[in-house]
Write an enzyme that holds these catalytic residues in place. Structure first.
Site, mmCIF file in Angstrom:
data_model
loop_
_atom_site.group_PDB
_atom_site.id
_atom_site.type_symbol
_atom_site.label_atom_id
_atom_site.label_comp_id
_atom_site.label_asym_id
_atom_site.label_seq_id
_atom_site.Cartn_x
_atom_site.Cartn_y
_atom_site.Cartn_z
ATOM 1 N NE ARG A 190 -3.775 2.370 2.082
ATOM 2 C CZ ARG A 190 -4.923 2.506 2.684
ATOM 3 N NH1 ARG A 190 -5.440 1.506 3.373
ATOM 4 N NH2 ARG A 190 -5.583 3.643 2.611
ATOM 5 N NE ARG A 217 -8.912 1.984 0.316
ATOM 6 C CZ ARG A 217 -9.761 2.910 -0.079
ATOM 7 N NH1 ARG A 217 -9.353 3.962 -0.733
ATOM 8 N NH2 ARG A 217 -11.040 2.804 0.174
ATOM 9 C CG ASP A 240 -8.847 0.204 3.380
ATOM 10 O OD1 ASP A 240 -8.042 0.674 4.204
ATOM 11 O OD2 ASP A 240 -10.070 0.461 3.411
ATOM 12 C CG ASP A 286 -11.026 -0.221 7.231
ATOM 13 O OD1 ASP A 286 -10.108 0.474 7.706
ATOM 14 O OD2 ASP A 286 -11.591 0.030 6.156
#
Length: 168
Positions: free
Chosen positions: A86, A95, A98, A100
């Site tokens: 990244r 990107r 990612d 999360d």
């Protein structure tokens, strides 16, 4: 180093820079060093959210167990993102990967760099569709609503099962 699996955690993965599926796979493999992945959703191809002038994403959710604290897990996910390649971009921009934290057991966390449950997950069909696949009965802490109930209020028409290959 594998740690004793303690807390159930749901993590979302997304990539819109080729090879998207390879980036997801690399992130899952790196995560296995710190957590025991117990279930993996299908991969979904989704339209971009927040900034629309970019390539479509591949999105997925994994359920895992870890003894890492929420802060340690966040640090680890940022390191995995860097390891997968990244590079810095603008908010909601393209990107390679990612990662999360969506949910960390039933815990609620309010810190400057980390909020759990993820504060915008209930607004994002690309998160809620794969999460509903893994945990259809789960009630989001602090919201009092199940994942399907929250998903019912979203337009999921842009979230399509990815036909490009396997999810594991």
């Amino acid at each position: 180093m594998t740690r004793e699996a303690v807390f159930p955690v749901f993590i979302s993965l997304g990539s819109n820079i080729e090879p998207r599926d390879t980036h997801l796979q690399q992130a899952r493999q790196a995560l296995e060093k710190y957590a025991q992945i117990t279930r993996v959703s299908s991969i979904y191809e989704t339209d971009p959210w927040g900034y629309e002038a970019q390539e479509r994403f591949l999105n997925q959710v994994v359920e895992c167990r870890t003894s890492l604290s929420p802060g340690e897990l966040l640090t680890t996910l940022k390191e995995i993102e860097q390891g997968v390649g990244r590079t810095p971009t603008f908010r909601y921009g393209p990107r390679e990967i990612d990662l999360d934290i969506l949910l960390y057991g039933a815990q609620m966390v309010e810190e400057p760099a980390l909020t759990i449950p993820h504060p915008r997950m209930a607004e994002r069909a690309f998160v809620m569709v794969p999460l509903a696949e893994l945990a259809p009965r789960l009630v989001i802490p602090g919201r009092g609503k199940s994942i399907p109930a929250l998903l019912a209020g979203l337009d999921a028409s842009t979230v399509r099962l990815w036909e490009g290959g396997s999810h594991v």
